[in-house]
Design a protein around this motif. Sequence first.
Motif, PDB file in Angstrom:
ATOM      1  N   PRO A  19     -37.541  16.694   7.197  1.00  0.00           N
ATOM      2  CA  PRO A  19     -38.232  17.190   8.396  1.00  0.00           C
ATOM      3  C   PRO A  19     -39.165  18.363   8.121  1.00  0.00           C
ATOM      4  O   PRO A  19     -40.205  18.498   8.750  1.00  0.00           O
ATOM      5  N   PHE A  20     -38.806  19.207   7.153  1.00  0.00           N
ATOM      6  CA  PHE A  20     -39.585  20.421   6.925  1.00  0.00           C
ATOM      7  C   PHE A  20     -40.978  20.102   6.392  1.00  0.00           C
ATOM      8  O   PHE A  20     -41.960  20.720   6.805  1.00  0.00           O
ATOM      9  N   SER A  21     -41.081  19.135   5.484  1.00  0.00           N
ATOM     10  CA  SER A  21     -42.395  18.750   4.966  1.00  0.00           C
ATOM     11  C   SER A  21     -43.254  18.121   6.059  1.00  0.00           C
ATOM     12  O   SER A  21     -44.464  18.366   6.132  1.00  0.00           O
ATOM     13  N   PHE A  22     -42.628  17.323   6.913  1.00  0.00           N
ATOM     14  CA  PHE A  22     -43.368  16.667   7.984  1.00  0.00           C
ATOM     15  C   PHE A  22     -43.936  17.689   8.962  1.00  0.00           C
ATOM     16  O   PHE A  22     -45.133  17.654   9.301  1.00  0.00           O
ATOM     17  N   TYR A  23     -43.103  18.619   9.420  1.00  0.00           N
ATOM     18  CA  TYR A  23     -43.576  19.602  10.398  1.00  0.00           C
ATOM     19  C   TYR A  23     -44.590  20.554   9.772  1.00  0.00           C
ATOM     20  O   TYR A  23     -45.532  20.987  10.454  1.00  0.00           O
ATOM     21  N   ARG A  24     -44.411  20.870   8.505  1.00  0.00           N
ATOM     22  CA  ARG A  24     -45.410  21.699   7.831  1.00  0.00           C
ATOM     23  C   ARG A  24     -46.753  20.987   7.779  1.00  0.00           C
ATOM     24  O   ARG A  24     -47.809  21.611   7.956  1.00  0.00           O
ATOM     25  N   GLU A  25     -46.741  19.683   7.568  1.00  0.00           N
ATOM     26  CA  GLU A  25     -47.978  18.897   7.539  1.00  0.00           C
ATOM     27  C   GLU A  25     -48.694  18.952   8.885  1.00  0.00           C
ATOM     28  O   GLU A  25     -49.920  19.114   8.950  1.00  0.00           O
ATOM     29  N   ILE A  26     -47.934  18.826   9.983  1.00  0.00           N
ATOM     30  CA  ILE A  26     -48.530  18.877  11.319  1.00  0.00           C
ATOM     31  C   ILE A  26     -49.115  20.260  11.596  1.00  0.00           C
ATOM     32  O   ILE A  26     -50.249  20.393  12.085  1.00  0.00           O
ATOM     33  N   LYS A  27     -48.362  21.290  11.277  1.00  0.00           N
ATOM     34  CA  LYS A  27     -48.848  22.653  11.529  1.00  0.00           C
ATOM     35  C   LYS A  27     -50.087  22.963  10.691  1.00  0.00           C
ATOM     36  O   LYS A  27     -51.071  23.523  11.217  1.00  0.00           O
ATOM     37  N   ASN A  28     -50.061  22.606   9.423  1.00  0.00           N
ATOM     38  CA  ASN A  28     -51.211  22.868   8.567  1.00  0.00           C
ATOM     39  C   ASN A  28     -52.436  22.077   9.020  1.00  0.00           C
ATOM     40  O   ASN A  28     -53.572  22.568   8.965  1.00  0.00           O
ATOM     41  N   ALA A  29     -52.218  20.846   9.470  1.00  0.00           N
ATOM     42  CA  ALA A  29     -53.335  20.036   9.962  1.00  0.00           C
ATOM     43  C   ALA A  29     -53.962  20.661  11.199  1.00  0.00           C
ATOM     44  O   ALA A  29     -55.189  20.662  11.362  1.00  0.00           O
ATOM     45  N   SER A  30     -53.126  21.203  12.089  1.00  0.00           N
ATOM     46  CA  SER A  30     -53.646  21.876  13.283  1.00  0.00           C
ATOM     47  C   SER A  30     -54.424  23.134  12.907  1.00  0.00           C
ATOM     48  O   SER A  30     -55.508  23.391  13.442  1.00  0.00           O
ATOM     49  N   HIS A  31     -53.867  23.931  11.992  1.00  0.00           N
ATOM     50  CA  HIS A  31     -54.566  25.140  11.556  1.00  0.00           C
ATOM     51  C   HIS A  31     -55.904  24.787  10.906  1.00  0.00           C
ATOM     52  O   HIS A  31     -56.909  25.473  11.125  1.00  0.00           O
ATOM     53  N   LEU A  32     -55.901  23.717  10.123  1.00  0.00           N
ATOM     54  CA  LEU A  32     -57.140  23.300   9.476  1.00  0.00           C
ATOM     55  C   LEU A  32     -58.162  22.846  10.509  1.00  0.00           C
ATOM     56  O   LEU A  32     -59.354  23.177  10.407  1.00  0.00           O
ATOM     57  N   PHE A  33     -57.701  22.117  11.517  1.00  0.00           N
ATOM     58  CA  PHE A  33     -58.614  21.670  12.572  1.00  0.00           C
ATOM     59  C   PHE A  33     -59.224  22.864  13.308  1.00  0.00           C
ATOM     60  O   PHE A  33     -60.429  22.899  13.567  1.00  0.00           O
ATOM     61  N   GLN A  34     -58.402  23.851  13.633  1.00  0.00           N
ATOM     62  CA  GLN A  34     -58.919  25.029  14.331  1.00  0.00           C
ATOM     63  C   GLN A  34     -59.865  25.829  13.448  1.00  0.00           C
ATOM     64  O   GLN A  34     -60.887  26.344  13.925  1.00  0.00           O
ATOM     65  N   GLY A  35     -59.537  25.929  12.141  1.00  0.00           N
ATOM     66  CA  GLY A  35     -60.435  26.640  11.231  1.00  0.00           C
ATOM     67  C   GLY A  35     -61.769  25.917  11.070  1.00  0.00           C
ATOM     68  O   GLY A  35     -62.828  26.553  11.059  1.00  0.00           O
ATOM     69  N   ILE A  36     -61.710  24.594  10.959  1.00  0.00           N
ATOM     70  CA  ILE A  36     -62.951  23.810  10.877  1.00  0.00           C
ATOM     71  C   ILE A  36     -63.774  23.987  12.145  1.00  0.00           C
ATOM     72  O   ILE A  36     -65.007  24.139  12.086  1.00  0.00           O
ATOM     73  N   THR A  37     -63.100  23.973  13.289  1.00  0.00           N
ATOM     74  CA  THR A  37     -63.805  24.152  14.564  1.00  0.00           C
ATOM     75  C   THR A  37     -64.520  25.493  14.605  1.00  0.00           C
ATOM     76  O   THR A  37     -65.696  25.590  14.982  1.00  0.00           O
ATOM     77  N   ASP A  38     -63.815  26.548  14.205  1.00  0.00           N
ATOM     78  CA  ASP A  38     -64.404  27.887  14.248  1.00  0.00           C
ATOM     79  C   ASP A  38     -65.576  28.026  13.289  1.00  0.00           C
ATOM     80  O   ASP A  38     -66.482  28.831  13.516  1.00  0.00           O
ATOM     81  N   ASN A  39     -65.585  27.245  12.204  1.00  0.00           N
ATOM     82  CA  ASN A  39     -66.597  27.416  11.171  1.00  0.00           C
ATOM     83  C   ASN A  39     -67.711  26.379  11.197  1.00  0.00           C
ATOM     84  O   ASN A  39     -68.666  26.485  10.417  1.00  0.00           O
ATOM     85  N   THR A  40     -67.598  25.382  12.086  1.00  0.00           N
ATOM     86  CA  THR A  40     -68.636  24.353  12.115  1.00  0.00           C
ATOM     87  C   THR A  40     -69.260  24.167  13.495  1.00  0.00           C
ATOM     88  O   THR A  40     -70.215  23.391  13.623  1.00  0.00           O
ATOM     89  N   MET A  41     -68.738  24.845  14.524  1.00  0.00           N
ATOM     90  CA  MET A  41     -69.311  24.722  15.870  1.00  0.00           C
ATOM     91  C   MET A  41     -70.096  25.955  16.251  1.00  0.00           C
ATOM     92  O   MET A  41     -69.652  27.087  15.986  1.00  0.00           O
ATOM     93  N   ALA A  42     -71.231  25.733  16.862  1.00  0.00           N
ATOM     94  CA  ALA A  42     -72.008  26.853  17.404  1.00  0.00           C
ATOM     95  C   ALA A  42     -71.226  27.514  18.535  1.00  0.00           C
ATOM     96  O   ALA A  42     -70.439  26.861  19.231  1.00  0.00           O
TER      97      ALA A  42
END
Length: 369
Positions: free
Chosen positions: A132-155
């Motif tokens: 379970p720990f690897s799975f939930y870490r994957e979801i959390k990291n994917a969300s953080h990556l999505f938010q970071g991409i959003t902040d760095n690629t959207m006007a």
Amino acid sequence: MLSRVAESLFWMSRYVERAENTARFLDVNFNLLLDLNRITPTENPDCWIALTVATSDPEKFESLYGEYSARSVTDYLVFNRSNSNSIISCIGLARENARSIIESISSEMWEQINNLYHLLQTMRPENVQNDPFSFYREIKNASHLFQGITDNTMARSQGWDFIQVAKYLERADNVTRLIDVKYHMLTPQTSREENGLISSVDIIQWMAVLKSCSALEAFKKVHLSRIKPENILEFLILDKTFPRSIHFSIGAAKEALWRLSGNSTQKNLSNSDRLIGKMEAELSYTTVEDIMERGLHDYLGDIKQRLQKAGEQLHLVYFAYHTPEIEPQDESKALPFTGVAGGRANWSQAQQQQQQQFSLRKNRARNNA
């Protein structure tokens, strides 16, 4: 910006934040059971009950599963598609919203949310049970990556502001629910002492509450003394600098709303601007003693209702299709966000309508195939 595009950006952001919060709550709960040496599911159902109350609809869960265990709660909150707040439902709906406005987001944002969606399609309950720990870490990291991409690629335009409003409203709602449920579960134990054992257990439980908000390290840097419930409540509700506190989240939502309406001068405020601004101002002058004197449950319940009301007004101002001549005089009849009594508010006929539309599209695609 078209209201349809704005609404899809709003719900895309909200669903990603909701999935991340659910993953973190589950991850912390598994670690908590290990710390307490109570990993046997039937031995401690209260830990699993709290998760369904804080993140979903417990009545629906009981009608589907009957008993609270690691297996049943994980299946309901991760894989159950009939649960609109499950991780797989949230990511699926976030992807559908992103796909409907693919021209309004960056290609990197679409790739990230699409990759996460397809990753979840390959997962099975046994994968999560085994690690379970690897799975939930994957979801959390994917969300953080999505938010970071959003902040760095959207006007920093209106679209970005709608994403920020959604993220912080969802975050404030999640933290409010978590504190409300956990505090009243832990308080009866805190009042008892048995050879010092209960106090040690309480410390582990309160540390888990902080971890559920990614707040443990930040809390320790501010409060160097022994962990106390009052200090934790003050930090998670009233701290102005921690990005997952209720005060910070409401303040960030207010700033984004005011940028959208152009009301930085506080003139001609809309109802949503006014509601959020009033909440942020009150939090600025509230102390933890004021909260406890009023009653924590009542105080947090009021915040949840006002967040829901702010969401309703946001919908009316930016997303609803208005025909002023025929709108009902009673404003409550026009509001689409009804929530679910006794459970987590879905905030949405809008959410339900989206799910119905997406289901219709899939059925048509299958029939055409």
